[in-house]
Design an enzyme around this catalytic site. Structure first.
Site, short mmCIF file in Angstrom:
data_model
loop_
_atom_site.label_atom_id
_atom_site.label_comp_id
_atom_site.label_asym_id
_atom_site.label_seq_id
_atom_site.Cartn_x
_atom_site.Cartn_y
_atom_site.Cartn_z
N HIS A 248 -1.20 -8.86 -2.65
CA HIS A 248 -0.36 -7.67 -2.52
C HIS A 248 -1.11 -6.55 -1.81
O HIS A 248 -2.30 -6.35 -2.02
CB HIS A 248 0.07 -7.16 -3.89
N CYS B 223 1.41 -7.88 3.28
CA CYS B 223 2.56 -7.25 3.92
C CYS B 223 2.15 -6.01 4.70
O CYS B 223 1.17 -5.35 4.38
CB CYS B 223 3.59 -6.84 2.87
N ARG C 213 3.71 -9.19 8.48
CA ARG C 213 2.48 -9.63 7.85
C ARG C 213 1.27 -9.15 8.65
O ARG C 213 1.27 -9.17 9.87
CB ARG C 213 2.43 -11.16 7.73
#
Length: 272
Positions: free
Chosen positions: A180, A254, A263
């Site tokens: 993340h 991300c 990405r």
């Protein structure tokens, strides 16, 4: 006989209507404020509380792994001459092909495919759950590595997820990880700050593998599976990536921040 005087008060109905409208507006305002507070609390929970919880749990997991390994410290072996032959994740990347990805060339990759390793490269899939630690000295990051890139069981716990089907740490091919960038521990939040030459250290029980950052890809689509191929090379931007077999590491997350539209990719090669 006196005449009765009848007084007519004008505007009473109008004032009554105005009063009713004011009450309706006041109630609507209270509902809007309440809804705003609820949304704010949800944002705080998602952005701050879940992040705090996951970060704390991930740090505890790192300490647990280090404690578990403390009885079996790494033994450094001579360098090997030849290496062994989930939103942040790239969609459809569970089974990268074994050949060169589309768009690869014969140009030599940056860095060397020969690496210094503490112990032989892993040749079998790791156990379920966390099995390693990724350390990024430049960013002060130490994050547990777990098998798989499932959001609920891996990424949302603040772990770095190992793409199934990609190489094991220290082995030839591409050891690819997702993490993340925002919320849930956000271990990869600042990987955009990594520069060529920065180290990416992967510890497993009794072994340490040091990779060196070589290239970054600031933006690509979530379906660019070339970035986690055995010889990593973007199929969206073929100028980015490598062209020869080696021992690689890939970090994906991300971008832009607080979005999962694209990405961000960082590549490194096993240090030699």
């Amino acid at each position: 006989m006196r005449d009765h005087v009848r007084v007519v008060v004008q505007g009473q109905g109008r004032r009554s209507r105005r009063s009713g409208l004011a009450q309706v507006l006041w109630a609507a305002g209270e509902l809007a404020v309440t809804a705003g507070v609820v949304v704010l609390l949800l944002v705080v929970h998602q952005v701050w509380w879940t992040n705090r919880q996951a970060l704390h749990a991930a740090h505890a997991q790192v300490r647990e792994l280090e404690s578990e390994w403390s009885s079996a410290p790494a033994s450094v072996e001579p360098p090997s001459a030849d290496p062994s032959a989930g939103d942040e994740a790239v969609s459809g990347g569970d089974r990268p092909s074994e050949g060169s990805p589309e768009g690869s060339s014969e140009e030599s990759p940056e860095g060397s495919s020969r690496g210094t390793r503490s112990g032989p490269a892993a040749k079998t899939p790791p156990r379920e759950g966390t099995y390693g630690i990724l350390r990024i000295p430049r960013l002060g990051v130490a994050v547990p590595v777990a098998q798989g890139v499932d959001k609920r069981s891996v990424l949302d716990k603040g772990y770095a997820g190992h793409y199934p089907g990609t190489a094991q740490p220290g082995a030839g091919g591409n050891f690819a990880l997702a993490g993340h960038r925002n919320t849930h521990g956000e271990p990869f939040r600042y990987i955009n700050r990594l520069k060529a030459g920065d180290e990416l250290i992967v510890d497993v029980k009794g072994k340490r593998y040091v990779y060196v950052v070589g290239q970054t890809l600031g933006e690509t689509t979530e379906r660019d599976t070339g970035v986690i191929a055995p010889v990593p090379r973007s199929v969206v931007k073929p100028e980015a990536g490598y062209g020869e077999p080696g021992a690689y590491i890939t970090l994906t997350t991300c971008t832009p921040e607080y979005s999962s539209k694209y990405r961000l990719v960082v590549w490194g090669t096993l240090k030699g």
